[in-house]
Design a protein around this motif. Structure first.
Motif, PDB file in Angstrom:
ATOM      1  N   SER A  96       0.829  -1.215   0.000  1.00  0.00           N
ATOM      2  CA  SER A  96       0.000   0.000   0.000  1.00  0.00           C
ATOM      3  C   SER A  96       0.859   1.259   0.000  1.00  0.00           C
ATOM      4  N   SER A  97       1.989   1.204   0.691  1.00  0.00           N
ATOM      5  CA  SER A  97       2.908   2.359   0.669  1.00  0.00           C
ATOM      6  C   SER A  97       3.438   2.573  -0.752  1.00  0.00           C
ATOM      7  N   PHE A  98       3.751   1.465  -1.444  1.00  0.00           N
ATOM      8  CA  PHE A  98       4.196   1.541  -2.837  1.00  0.00           C
ATOM      9  C   PHE A  98       3.087   2.116  -3.710  1.00  0.00           C
ATOM     10  N   PHE A  99       1.859   1.617  -3.530  1.00  0.00           N
ATOM     11  CA  PHE A  99       0.720   2.134  -4.300  1.00  0.00           C
ATOM     12  C   PHE A  99       0.555   3.642  -4.071  1.00  0.00           C
ATOM     13  N   ASN A 100       0.716   4.075  -2.823  1.00  0.00           N
ATOM     14  CA  ASN A 100       0.536   5.497  -2.498  1.00  0.00           C
ATOM     15  C   ASN A 100       1.546   6.380  -3.222  1.00  0.00           C
ATOM     16  N   VAL A 101       2.829   5.970  -3.213  1.00  0.00           N
ATOM     17  CA  VAL A 101       3.836   6.815  -3.885  1.00  0.00           C
ATOM     18  C   VAL A 101       3.695   6.703  -5.403  1.00  0.00           C
ATOM     19  N   LEU A 102       3.293   5.524  -5.882  1.00  0.00           N
ATOM     20  CA  LEU A 102       3.125   5.334  -7.323  1.00  0.00           C
ATOM     21  C   LEU A 102       1.994   6.212  -7.844  1.00  0.00           C
ATOM     22  N   SER A 103       0.904   6.255  -7.091  1.00  0.00           N
ATOM     23  CA  SER A 103      -0.274   7.008  -7.537  1.00  0.00           C
ATOM     24  C   SER A 103      -0.325   8.410  -6.946  1.00  0.00           C
ATOM     25  N   ASP A 104       0.674   8.717  -6.081  1.00  0.00           N
ATOM     26  CA  ASP A 104       0.753  10.054  -5.476  1.00  0.00           C
ATOM     27  C   ASP A 104      -0.499  10.365  -4.649  1.00  0.00           C
ATOM     28  N   THR A 105      -1.053   9.324  -4.007  1.00  0.00           N
ATOM     29  CA  THR A 105      -2.244   9.514  -3.179  1.00  0.00           C
ATOM     30  C   THR A 105      -2.042   8.750  -1.880  1.00  0.00           C
ATOM     31  N   ASP A 106      -3.017   8.847  -0.991  1.00  0.00           N
ATOM     32  CA  ASP A 106      -2.979   7.965   0.178  1.00  0.00           C
ATOM     33  C   ASP A 106      -4.223   7.085   0.209  1.00  0.00           C
ATOM     34  N   LEU A 107      -4.644   6.640  -1.003  1.00  0.00           N
ATOM     35  CA  LEU A 107      -5.812   5.759  -1.104  1.00  0.00           C
ATOM     36  C   LEU A 107      -5.569   4.417  -0.418  1.00  0.00           C
ATOM     37  N   GLY A 108      -4.369   3.857  -0.625  1.00  0.00           N
ATOM     38  CA  GLY A 108      -4.054   2.559  -0.016  1.00  0.00           C
ATOM     39  C   GLY A 108      -3.896   2.729   1.479  1.00  0.00           C
ATOM     40  N   LEU A 155      -1.256   3.508 -17.016  1.00  0.00           N
ATOM     41  CA  LEU A 155      -1.329   2.131 -16.545  1.00  0.00           C
ATOM     42  C   LEU A 155      -2.312   2.111 -15.379  1.00  0.00           C
ATOM     43  N   THR A 156      -3.353   1.291 -15.464  1.00  0.00           N
ATOM     44  CA  THR A 156      -4.315   1.185 -14.362  1.00  0.00           C
ATOM     45  C   THR A 156      -3.783   0.191 -13.344  1.00  0.00           C
ATOM     46  N   CYS A 157      -3.612   0.675 -12.126  1.00  0.00           N
ATOM     47  CA  CYS A 157      -2.958  -0.092 -11.070  1.00  0.00           C
ATOM     48  C   CYS A 157      -3.911  -0.269  -9.891  1.00  0.00           C
ATOM     49  N   ILE A 158      -3.959  -1.468  -9.340  1.00  0.00           N
ATOM     50  CA  ILE A 158      -4.888  -1.780  -8.251  1.00  0.00           C
ATOM     51  C   ILE A 158      -4.125  -2.334  -7.052  1.00  0.00           C
ATOM     52  N   ASP A 159      -4.394  -1.758  -5.881  1.00  0.00           N
ATOM     53  CA  ASP A 159      -3.773  -2.203  -4.632  1.00  0.00           C
ATOM     54  C   ASP A 159      -4.661  -3.295  -4.032  1.00  0.00           C
TER      55      ASP A 159
END
Length: 392
Positions: free
Chosen positions: A34-46, A87-91
């Motif tokens: 989730s930390s990787f997803f957050n930096v990848l997507s520049d959000t804190d969704l994960g 690229l559509t990415c899903i956590d």
């Protein structure tokens, strides 16, 4: 009369026949997904949290795919609007041992994995007493084996169930009709899939399938048919010095179990630190040796793993990258913009990015005879620049 040249059969791609493909971030709990997803997507969704199952519902983000060609085209055309490829990415929540039998939140997680087309498998290779490991200690090889086992077990269960249904409905099959022959071929292919998973201990994507077999395999939507990119999460110190005791062992495990699958070391800790900096400071920080962000490389690797390519449409209003799958013909590529372009396709005026870069302008490309008119059979090449013509 000279003999006809043999035309090589075009290989059908494993996976969903679509341009809108998704990649899922998979791994055990607390490996940095989730930390990787957050930096990848520049959000804190994960939901990055220090306990298993912090993420339950998968979060989705569209990540721009870096491309120097796109940047160059924007500099040339200076458009009002710039739309890169995404690229559509899903956590996806953490998988645990026993997930295939429903342990933890196993069944829900595996259904989320089934819904994506490729996998970023995050592997933890950093020690941190403050971040608990669901298995008690850090051992990337064990973690990778757990995930491989769970995905395979779920596929075996799925295939056995499907095969049972096929055989029950196939008891009355004769040998005469084409439909009966097709059904028998399907049963033989599904039996071959089961043998690969059980006797040969192979992931489905590592078997050399014929085009006919791939059509059956694709219909099964198997977890081990999805391409995997292994992302090894290191401490910032190990990433900068490019040394970690686990990396050679992880590489050897991949070579032995899933040869050819890409391995990319990165550091969530470094990415999080860089993400907090203003753009100018971020660029400055990455000038130090070993501190370059790995996110661009990871995004491009995920895009490529799904057999995705892009073509461009260019003009003063907009420069845009359009995502298509390898092997897409011109009418279907045009249809990504609007279905009318495919249905009423006349031709495409195509030039390559390399020609435009070499000659410097569209008029110079045209004068050099490098602007080509292509019809329905034309197969798009990554980096093509296209103008479509369609009928009324």
């Amino acid at each position: 009369m000279p003999p006809k040249k043999a035309v090589a059969e075009k290989k059908v791609l494993l996976g969903r026949p679509s341009n809108n493909l998704k990649i899922g971030i998979v791994g055990l709990p607390n490996v940095g997904k989730s930390s990787f997803f957050n930096v990848l997507s520049d959000t804190d969704l994960g939901k990055a949290a220090n306990f298993p199952y912090a993420t339950i519902n998968p979060e989705e983000a569209r990540i721009p795919v870096p491309d120097t060609r796109f940047e160059w085209l924007c500099d040339l055309y200076k458009p009002v609007s710039r739309v890169p490829a995404f690229l559509t990415c899903i956590d996806i929540a953490g998988l645990t041992a026993g997930a295939s039998t429903g342990a933890g939140l196993g069944n829900a997680f595996l259904s989320h994995v089934r819904a994506v087309d490729g996998i970023f498998q995050v592997v933890r290779a950093f020690d941190d007493a403050e971040v608990i490991h669901v298995e008690g200690d850090v051992d990337p090889l064990r973690d990778m084996a757990i995930i491989q086992t769970e995905l395979r077990l779920k596929d075996i269960e799925w295939v056995e169930k499907h095969l049972d249904g096929l055989k029950r409905s196939g008891r009355s099959l004769g040998n005469n009709s084409l439909a009966d022959k097709a059904k028998k071929e399907e049963i033989a292919t599904v039996e071959k899939v089961l043998k690969a998973l059980t006797v040969d201990s192979k992931d489905v994507r590592k078997v050399d399938w014929s085009n006919k077999e791939i059509e059956v395999v694709n219909g099964l939507t198997l977890l081990t048919a999805k391409p995997i990119t292994y992302l090894v999460n290191l401490s910032e110190k190990d990433y900068i010095r490019k040394k970690n005791k686990w990396l050679p062992k992880i590489k050897a495990w991949i070579d032995a179990n899933n040869p050819g699958d890409p391995l990319i070391p990165f550091s969530v800790a470094l990415e999080e630190r860089l993400a907090q900096l203003p753009e100018d400071e971020k660029a400055e920080a990455q000038k130090e040796p070993g501190t370059q962000s790995g996110l661009g490389k990871i995004t491009q690797a995920g895009y490529s793993s799904l057999d995705l390519i892009r073509y461009f449409t260019c003009g003063p209003d907009e420069v845009r990258a359009w995502t298509i799958r390898k092997g897409t013909k011109a009418p279907q590529a045009a249809g990504v913009i609007h279905s009318d372009f495919e249905n009423k396709f006349v031709c495409g005026e195509i030039m390559s990015y390399d020609d435009l870069k070499e000659y410097g302008s569209e008029s110079a490309v045209k004068a050099a005879g490098k602007l080509r008119q292509q019809g329905k059979p034309y197969e798009m090449i990554d980096g093509d620049i296209a103008y479509w013509k369609s009928g009324a």
